[in-house]
Design a protein around this motif. Structure first.
Motif, PDB file in Angstrom:
ATOM      1  N   UNK A  42       5.482  -0.308   5.679  1.00 36.80           N
ATOM      2  CA  UNK A  42       5.108   0.202   4.361  1.00 36.80           C
ATOM      3  C   UNK A  42       4.280  -0.840   3.618  1.00 36.80           C
ATOM      4  N   UNK A  43       3.093  -0.413   3.171  1.00 38.83           N
ATOM      5  CA  UNK A  43       2.199  -1.321   2.448  1.00 38.83           C
ATOM      6  C   UNK A  43       1.560  -0.603   1.259  1.00 38.83           C
ATOM      7  N   UNK A  44       2.189  -0.742   0.086  1.00 35.15           N
ATOM      8  CA  UNK A  44       1.637  -0.179  -1.148  1.00 35.15           C
ATOM      9  C   UNK A  44       0.917  -1.288  -1.920  1.00 35.15           C
ATOM     10  N   UNK A  45      -0.101  -1.848  -1.309  1.00 34.10           N
ATOM     11  CA  UNK A  45      -0.780  -2.986  -1.939  1.00 34.10           C
ATOM     12  C   UNK A  45      -2.252  -2.701  -2.182  1.00 34.10           C
ATOM     13  N   UNK A  46      -2.562  -1.461  -2.516  1.00 34.97           N
ATOM     14  CA  UNK A  46      -3.957  -1.097  -2.744  1.00 34.97           C
ATOM     15  C   UNK A  46      -4.416  -1.704  -4.075  1.00 34.97           C
ATOM     16  N   UNK A  47      -5.353  -2.598  -3.985  1.00 34.34           N
ATOM     17  CA  UNK A  47      -5.824  -3.304  -5.184  1.00 34.34           C
ATOM     18  C   UNK A  47      -6.648  -2.358  -6.067  1.00 34.34           C
ATOM     19  N   UNK A  48      -6.372  -2.420  -7.386  1.00 35.87           N
ATOM     20  CA  UNK A  48      -7.170  -1.664  -8.341  1.00 35.87           C
ATOM     21  C   UNK A  48      -6.701  -0.234  -8.568  1.00 35.87           C
ATOM     22  N   UNK A  49      -5.542   0.157  -8.025  1.00 36.11           N
ATOM     23  CA  UNK A  49      -5.089   1.547  -8.220  1.00 36.11           C
ATOM     24  C   UNK A  49      -4.363   1.745  -9.547  1.00 36.11           C
ATOM     25  N   UNK A  50      -4.199   0.661 -10.325  1.00 34.55           N
ATOM     26  CA  UNK A  50      -3.602   0.719 -11.671  1.00 34.55           C
ATOM     27  C   UNK A  50      -2.232   1.378 -11.664  1.00 34.55           C
ATOM     28  N   UNK A  76      -0.310  -6.544  -4.976  1.00 30.22           N
ATOM     29  CA  UNK A  76       1.017  -6.848  -4.442  1.00 30.22           C
ATOM     30  C   UNK A  76       1.632  -5.576  -3.859  1.00 30.22           C
ATOM     31  N   UNK A  77       2.417  -5.737  -2.810  1.00 32.01           N
ATOM     32  CA  UNK A  77       3.077  -4.595  -2.177  1.00 32.01           C
ATOM     33  C   UNK A  77       4.284  -4.185  -3.019  1.00 32.01           C
ATOM     34  N   UNK A  78       4.177  -3.073  -3.724  1.00 31.30           N
ATOM     35  CA  UNK A  78       5.244  -2.639  -4.636  1.00 31.30           C
ATOM     36  C   UNK A  78       6.537  -2.351  -3.885  1.00 31.30           C
ATOM     37  N   UNK A  79       6.444  -1.930  -2.636  1.00 31.47           N
ATOM     38  CA  UNK A  79       7.656  -1.592  -1.883  1.00 31.47           C
ATOM     39  C   UNK A  79       8.568  -2.805  -1.723  1.00 31.47           C
ATOM     40  N   UNK A  80       8.020  -3.927  -1.297  1.00 36.17           N
ATOM     41  CA  UNK A  80       8.843  -5.104  -1.013  1.00 36.17           C
ATOM     42  C   UNK A  80       9.264  -5.854  -2.273  1.00 36.17           C
ATOM     43  N   UNK A  81       8.869  -5.353  -3.433  1.00 34.99           N
ATOM     44  CA  UNK A  81       9.416  -5.891  -4.672  1.00 34.99           C
ATOM     45  C   UNK A  81      10.876  -5.494  -4.834  1.00 34.99           C
ATOM     46  N   UNK A 119       5.989  -4.287 -15.311  1.00 35.35           N
ATOM     47  CA  UNK A 119       6.198  -3.206 -14.351  1.00 35.35           C
ATOM     48  C   UNK A 119       7.380  -3.443 -13.431  1.00 35.35           C
ATOM     49  N   UNK A 120       7.544  -4.685 -12.987  1.00 32.14           N
ATOM     50  CA  UNK A 120       8.664  -4.987 -12.091  1.00 32.14           C
ATOM     51  C   UNK A 120       9.992  -4.744 -12.790  1.00 32.14           C
ATOM     52  N   UNK A 121      10.151  -5.283 -13.996  1.00 37.12           N
ATOM     53  CA  UNK A 121      11.417  -5.160 -14.711  1.00 37.12           C
ATOM     54  C   UNK A 121      11.689  -3.720 -15.134  1.00 37.12           C
ATOM     55  N   UNK A 122      10.645  -3.009 -15.587  1.00 39.87           N
ATOM     56  CA  UNK A 122      10.816  -1.607 -15.989  1.00 39.87           C
ATOM     57  C   UNK A 122      11.389  -0.790 -14.842  1.00 39.87           C
ATOM     58  N   UNK A 123      10.830  -0.966 -13.653  1.00 42.18           N
ATOM     59  CA  UNK A 123      11.272  -0.177 -12.515  1.00 42.18           C
ATOM     60  C   UNK A 123      12.553  -0.711 -11.899  1.00 42.18           C
ATOM     61  N   UNK A 124      12.841  -1.974 -12.116  1.00 45.67           N
ATOM     62  CA  UNK A 124      14.142  -2.505 -11.721  1.00 45.67           C
ATOM     63  C   UNK A 124      15.236  -1.815 -12.517  1.00 45.67           C
ATOM     64  N   UNK A 125      15.036  -1.667 -13.826  1.00 44.22           N
ATOM     65  CA  UNK A 125      15.998  -0.943 -14.657  1.00 44.22           C
ATOM     66  C   UNK A 125      16.062   0.528 -14.274  1.00 44.22           C
ATOM     67  N   UNK A 126      14.915   1.105 -13.949  1.00 44.37           N
ATOM     68  CA  UNK A 126      14.876   2.517 -13.556  1.00 44.37           C
ATOM     69  C   UNK A 126      15.652   2.728 -12.255  1.00 44.37           C
ATOM     70  N   UNK A 127      15.499   1.801 -11.310  1.00 45.39           N
ATOM     71  CA  UNK A 127      16.286   1.883 -10.077  1.00 45.39           C
ATOM     72  C   UNK A 127      17.772   1.763 -10.390  1.00 45.39           C
ATOM     73  N   UNK A 128      18.102   0.917 -11.365  1.00 41.92           N
ATOM     74  CA  UNK A 128      19.499   0.815 -11.795  1.00 41.92           C
ATOM     75  C   UNK A 128      20.008   2.115 -12.374  1.00 41.92           C
ATOM     76  N   UNK A 129      19.167   2.815 -13.132  1.00 42.09           N
ATOM     77  CA  UNK A 129      19.547   4.119 -13.693  1.00 42.09           C
ATOM     78  C   UNK A 129      19.824   5.116 -12.574  1.00 42.09           C
ATOM     79  N   UNK A 130      18.947   5.159 -11.568  1.00 39.96           N
ATOM     80  CA  UNK A 130      19.163   6.060 -10.428  1.00 39.96           C
ATOM     81  C   UNK A 130      20.452   5.708  -9.696  1.00 39.96           C
ATOM     82  N   UNK A 131      20.695   4.416  -9.546  1.00 41.65           N
ATOM     83  CA  UNK A 131      21.921   3.960  -8.883  1.00 41.65           C
ATOM     84  C   UNK A 131      23.162   4.425  -9.656  1.00 41.65           C
ATOM     85  N   UNK A 132      23.126   4.289 -10.978  1.00 43.45           N
ATOM     86  CA  UNK A 132      24.265   4.739 -11.798  1.00 43.45           C
ATOM     87  C   UNK A 132      24.433   6.249 -11.693  1.00 43.45           C
ATOM     88  N   UNK A 133      23.329   6.996 -11.720  1.00 40.84           N
ATOM     89  CA  UNK A 133      23.414   8.454 -11.553  1.00 40.84           C
ATOM     90  C   UNK A 133      24.081   8.810 -10.232  1.00 40.84           C
TER      91      UNK A 133
END
Length: 435
Positions: free
Chosen positions: A196-204, A213-218, A389-403
């Protein structure tokens, strides 16, 4: 121009009439003797009906004749007479009625219809009735044939790099897009290794802002043992986004429609240790009494407000609140865990008579009544406001985990958060309602 040149010109002209908006490079130069061709889709049926003759249907028919000479082929296009000779296994007919009336021995077998018109590949009914686009069938045949070399490493292995532009995708969409392709590759023969490589530069995208950066391995472990750096030095590599393989591949969309998401999450979604520690602490902080029956409430909002969001419109917030009140009593719940990034939904719930029962994470929430947010996507607003972006989605993953840890679940619509929560849930919910 010679006869062969005339044939190619005619077929390419026909192809342009029906596929003028497709960006997939033509398959004409692919060798139909290529040992990497995947015949699995064509092996499923005994009868094939082609609505039109064009470049792709011509090639598909040739491949079937070579690989499965006993299968029956029907063309509903008289132009096929220019390129095929009618035999006991290839027929050129006027209509489907002709097939049903005069070839009754064929209609008792499984039939695949192949058209050249556009259709939504994720429609489950298309697969059930075996109706495909010619472009999709060609992609199913050649998806693993386009092998490129980046170096001499791992000559005995073939890697399939899932390299996507995330664009406006959220975390749930990223997870599900990746896993359906991982599952497809893992379950196909040939020992191809997904990466998995979600590292397409410039996709905003909202995770990295498109910094490459590869968003998956974050957040998650790679799905293979080799690093992405090693893969890009390897001898045999298939890039999924090259020529639109992923976009038109029916195998990936079949996974989306029919796969066991719970099993896929269990097998392939490995949360990184530091991320898991963070979201477990968030869970402990938010749900302090594990003996309580918690109703997980997904208040999907945000991108549906934009005309460009492309997501299903959820239930109206006040109507949804009434439904939550109803099931809260009927299901015997003690508390509510409210998951929403929409400020208006949050305000409606927090000013209701359920407010003292509500638990939630301190998420960033967007107020779409503010005119500066009008017709903007969630990712655009986050980038405009320079959110982490990293922290926002870290919290969002936490929300999914709690759900996923809740006793029951209710959601305004079928969305990524609800799907991921159900897939992550190990014990099974006592009650689930997704509108």
């Amino acid at each position: 121009m010679n006869e062969k040149g005339n044939i190619i010109y005619f077929l390419k002209w026909e192809m342009n009439q029906v596929e003028s908006h497709c960006h997939v490079k033509e398959f004409w130069n692919y060798d139909i003797n290529n040992p990497l061709i995947d015949y699995e889709l064509l092996s499923r049926c005994e009868v094939y009906v082609f609505f039109t003759l064009e470049e792709y249907t011509y090639q598909i028919a040739r491949i079937i004749q070579k690989k499965y000479p006993s299968k029956q082929l029907f063309f509903l296009d008289e132009n096929a007479k220019m390129f095929f000779q009618e035999t006991s296994h290839l027929h050129i007919i006027d209509s489907l009625a002709d097939l049903y009336n005069n070839y009754k021995n064929c209609i008792s077998n499984t039939i695949m219809t192949i058209d050249s018109k556009k259709e939504f590949l994720h429609n489950k009914m298309r697969f059930i009735i075996k109706r495909y686009r010619s472009l999709s069938v060609m992609t199913s045949l050649f998806w693993r044939c386009d092998v490129v070399s980046f170096g001499d490493k791992n000559p005995e292995k073939t890697f399939y790099v899932i390299k996507d532009s995330l664009g406006i995708s959220g975390l749930g969409d990223m997870i599900m897009r990746a896993l359906m392709k991982v599952a497809m590759v893992k379950e196909k023969p040939g020992n191809i290794i997904p990466v998995i490589d979600f590292s397409v530069r410039g996709d905003m995208n909202q995770f990295t802002g498109g910094n490459g950066e590869n968003a998956w391995t974050m957040y998650f472990e790679q799905v293979c043992d080799e690093s992405i750096e090693e893969v890009y030095k390897s001898k045999n590599v298939i890039i999924s986004s090259h020529k639109g393989w992923d976009w038109y591949n029916p195998y990936t969309y079949e996974k989306q429609c029919f796969m066991d998401w719970k099993m896929m999450f269990y097998k392939y979604l490995i949360i990184k240790n530091d991320v898991k520690t963070y979201i477990e602490k968030l869970y402990e902080k938010t749900i302090w009494n594990k003996e309580k029956r918690i109703l997980g409430v997904v208040g999907r909002g945000t991108d549906w407000n934009s005309s460009r969001g492309g997501v299903p419109k959820p239930m109206e917030p006040k109507t949804f609140l009434k439904e939550v009140k109803r099931v809260f009593g009927e299901w015997g719940c003690d508390n509510i865990f409210l998951a929403t990034e929409d400020q208006q939904i949050y305000d409606i719930f927090m000013t209701s008579d359920l407010a003292d029962k509500i638990l939630c994470v301190d998420q960033y929430r967007i107020d779409y009544s503010d005119e500066k947010n009008y017709d903007l996507l969630l990712s655009e607003i986050k980038i405009r406001e320079n959110r982490n972006g990293y922290l926002e989605n870290l919290n969002y993953l936490g929300v999914i985990y709690i759900l996923s840890k809740c006793d029951s679940l209710i959601s305004t619509c079928d969305c990524g958060a609800a799907r991921c929560a159900v897939a992550l849930n190990r014990k099974g919910y006592r009650n689930v309602t997704i509108f």
